[in-house]
Design an enzyme around this catalytic site. Structure first.
Site, mmCIF file in Angstrom:
data_model
loop_
_atom_site.group_PDB
_atom_site.id
_atom_site.type_symbol
_atom_site.label_atom_id
_atom_site.label_comp_id
_atom_site.label_asym_id
_atom_site.label_seq_id
_atom_site.Cartn_x
_atom_site.Cartn_y
_atom_site.Cartn_z
ATOM 1 N N CYS A 190 0.993 -1.143 0.035
ATOM 2 C CA CYS A 190 0.075 -0.036 -0.053
ATOM 3 C C CYS A 190 1.028 1.248 0.104
ATOM 4 O O CYS A 190 1.932 1.260 0.817
ATOM 5 C CB CYS A 190 -0.896 -0.048 1.338
ATOM 6 S SG CYS A 190 -1.851 1.614 1.477
ATOM 7 N N CYS B 223 -3.262 0.455 9.108
ATOM 8 C CA CYS B 223 -2.523 -1.001 9.295
ATOM 9 C C CYS B 223 -1.319 -0.879 10.044
ATOM 10 O O CYS B 223 -0.667 0.145 9.964
ATOM 11 C CB CYS B 223 -2.518 -1.540 7.900
ATOM 12 S SG CYS B 223 -3.799 -1.666 6.970
ATOM 13 N N CYS C 121 -8.550 1.800 -0.203
ATOM 14 C CA CYS C 121 -7.776 1.117 0.861
ATOM 15 C C CYS C 121 -8.160 -0.453 0.743
ATOM 16 O O CYS C 121 -8.954 -0.919 0.326
ATOM 17 C CB CYS C 121 -8.529 1.477 2.423
ATOM 18 S SG CYS C 121 -8.234 0.266 3.662
ATOM 19 N N GLN D 107 -19.756 -7.308 13.669
ATOM 20 C CA GLN D 107 -18.373 -7.348 13.607
ATOM 21 C C GLN D 107 -18.139 -7.203 12.007
ATOM 22 O O GLN D 107 -18.939 -7.442 11.196
ATOM 23 C CB GLN D 107 -17.891 -8.899 13.923
ATOM 24 C CG GLN D 107 -18.209 -9.438 15.409
ATOM 25 C CD GLN D 107 -16.970 -8.722 16.096
ATOM 26 O OE1 GLN D 107 -16.329 -7.845 15.645
ATOM 27 N NE2 GLN D 107 -16.868 -9.241 17.375
ATOM 28 N N TYR E 178 -23.744 -8.363 27.345
ATOM 29 C CA TYR E 178 -23.484 -7.489 25.937
ATOM 30 C C TYR E 178 -23.974 -8.182 24.879
ATOM 31 O O TYR E 178 -23.238 -8.301 23.921
ATOM 32 C CB TYR E 178 -21.877 -7.538 26.214
ATOM 33 C CG TYR E 178 -21.370 -6.847 27.240
ATOM 34 C CD1 TYR E 178 -21.365 -5.627 27.898
ATOM 35 C CD2 TYR E 178 -20.859 -8.065 28.603
ATOM 36 C CE1 TYR E 178 -20.752 -5.451 29.178
ATOM 37 C CE2 TYR E 178 -20.621 -7.560 29.609
ATOM 38 C CZ TYR E 178 -20.355 -6.181 29.967
ATOM 39 O OH TYR E 178 -19.934 -5.857 30.981
ATOM 40 N N ASP F 54 -19.345 -11.141 25.869
ATOM 41 C CA ASP F 54 -18.384 -10.287 24.829
ATOM 42 C C ASP F 54 -18.470 -8.925 24.893
ATOM 43 O O ASP F 54 -19.127 -7.897 24.416
ATOM 44 C CB ASP F 54 -19.153 -10.742 23.134
ATOM 45 C CG ASP F 54 -18.360 -10.370 22.219
ATOM 46 O OD1 ASP F 54 -17.131 -9.697 22.409
ATOM 47 O OD2 ASP F 54 -18.861 -10.128 20.920
ATOM 48 N N CYS G 152 -12.065 -8.621 22.710
ATOM 49 C CA CYS G 152 -11.450 -7.992 21.759
ATOM 50 C C CYS G 152 -10.013 -7.347 22.203
ATOM 51 O O CYS G 152 -9.622 -6.531 21.325
ATOM 52 C CB CYS G 152 -12.367 -7.208 20.805
ATOM 53 S SG CYS G 152 -12.952 -5.687 22.375
#
Length: 447
Positions: free
Chosen positions: A73, A82, A155, A278, A307, A377, A404
């Site tokens: 990229c 990234c 992107c 997600q 959650y 979660d 996460c």
């Protein structure tokens, strides 16, 4: 001897930090080296020296890692989207596994290895949602550690349709002199461009604006319809607050519909602009399959899903359990969860409650609900201490933690251990290839 800013030192990169940065040790001090790969030797220039660590960049690379590749990229070294495009995907997965294991060991005090890390089959074009900041510099992403927008025509993380929509909006703003929002002054109109797509190739477009009206809206609709035949709707989100929060609380449909549908684990979900879902659909199916296996369901269990959002995990669990009770603090998400359960024929096996997770967990405890499995979660900040306490009092034989953020996961697992829950198994699932984010699933059993 203290390290000096602007001075060059020799360093050997030993491992990775949580954000994917290489970690070296120079004269006894930890140094975070941007763009470095484990095992490399390099001359590095110190950019900043803190109390306990320093930050540096590579000046001369003496022994490049076999895992080093040329970033694909052109914006990689400016954009903050990234973190891993300078290495192979295999090495990226190694770094992510190390991150999770470090968190479990150092923060959780646990000797639980990550038994598997599930990499993605496709590391390009996987994001089904993007929120591009808009400024006088263009429409794109923020430069790393700044709020300067880098204008990015395409992107690699986004499907091609997002790039088409982005260009249409950019051309429309230029043609009709639509001003971009300015953070410092609070003036200007267009703050963000929000795009949501699904596996069917359909798209939903939303403009977040600093006002109640959108001039030349019809011209934008016509341009988008021409360029993107798969577009389902154009929505206006009103956000006149001086805040970093992206979405407003008021929505107006300018054309078409304000939702799209997506399938996940055999279920259909209706997603509006504010719905949480997600961002990597194929990998989310892997994540949820691991959560179901860790839950050990036989069809007779009562599951409590804290959650629960719009019910994605709840419905997946409901296929394998007797009953699932979902808990979520966002009212609209609970309404969406109920509708999703009805649409998928699972209303009779599910119950959804709106409120704070700790308070509703306490309510369920007072009702005498005895769950066989509790699934959590939580957002990146993890679980509040009172939620962990309440879960322990409800005494389910099994807890499945979907995380996460490895750091808050390790912290919470340490509290669970103190309350009699032992982590039995951990696996990582990469929902965010080429970025530093990683999801983890952990099974806990009551001792």
């Amino acid at each position: 001897m203290a390290l000096e800013e602007g001075k060059v030192y020799h360093a050997h990169v030993e491992r990775y930090a949580s954000d994917g940065t290489g970690v070296a040790r120079v004269d006894g001090m930890v140094v975070f080296v941007h763009g470095a790969i484990r095992g490399e030797d390099a001359d590095i220039c110190i950019e900043h020296v803190g109390h306990n660590a320093a930050w540096a960049h590579i000046v001369t690379l003496h022994t490049p890692s076999p895992a080093r590749v040329e970033p694909d990229c052109p914006h990689y070294h400016q954009c903050g989207g990234c973190q891993f495009r300078h290495m192979t995907y295999e090495e990226e997965l190694n770094a992510k596994r190390q991150r999770v294991e470090d968190a479990l060991h150092r923060l959780g005090g646990l000797d639980v290895p990550v038994s598997a890390i599930h990499g993605a089959q496709d590391t390009q074009g996987y994001r089904n949602k993007v929120q591009f900041p808009v400024s006088g510099d263009g429409i794109g992403y923020y430069r790393a550690r700044t709020h300067q927008v880098i204008d990015i025509p395409h992107c690699h993380l986004q499907p091609r349709v997002d790039s088409v929509c982005r260009q249409v909006v950019a051309d429309w703003m230029k043609q009709y002199h639509i001003p971009a929002y300015q953070e410092k002054t609070g003036k200007g109109l267009v703050r963000h461009l929000y795009l949501r797509t699904n596996q069917a190739g359909q798209a939903l477009c939303c403009l977040i604006v600093n006002g109640k009206q959108l001039p030349h809206a019809q011209e934008l609709v016509e341009a988008l319809q021409t360029a993107v035949p798969s577009l389902l709707g154009l929505v206006l989100s009103v956000n006149t607050r001086k805040t970093n929060v992206i979405l407003g609380t008021e929505y107006h449909t300018l054309w078409g519909q304000d939702w799209l549908e997506e399938t996940l684990c055999g279920h259909t979900f209706r997603l509006s602009v504010p719905s949480f879902f997600q961002i990597n659909q194929p990998q989310t199916q892997v994540l949820y399959s691991r959560a179901v296996e860790f839950a050990g369901l036989t069809g007779a269990e009562t599951v409590v899903d804290l959650y629960c959002g719009i019910g994605t995990i709840s419905l997946t669990m409901a296929e394998h359990a007797a009953k699932v009770i979902g808990v979520e603090v966002v009212p609209q998400a609970i309404e969406d969860a109920k509708e999703n359960a009805r649409r998928n024929g699972l209303a009779d096996k599910t119950r959804f409650l709106c409120g704070d997770a700790s308070q509703l967990a306490l309510q369920l405890e007072q009702e005498g609900v005895t769950p066989d499995v509790i699934v959590v979660d939580p957002p990146r900040k993890g679980l509040a201490p009172d939620v962990v306490d309440t879960i322990a009092r409800m005494a389910p034989p099994r807890v499945v933690y979907v995380s996460c953020d490895p750091a808050t996961l390790g912290r919470d697992l340490k509290q669970f251990a103190a309350l009699g829950y032992a982590a039995q198994r951990a696996e990582a699932v990469d929902l965010f290839p080429r970025t530093a984010h990683i999801e983890t699933v952990v099974s806990l059993s009551k001792i």
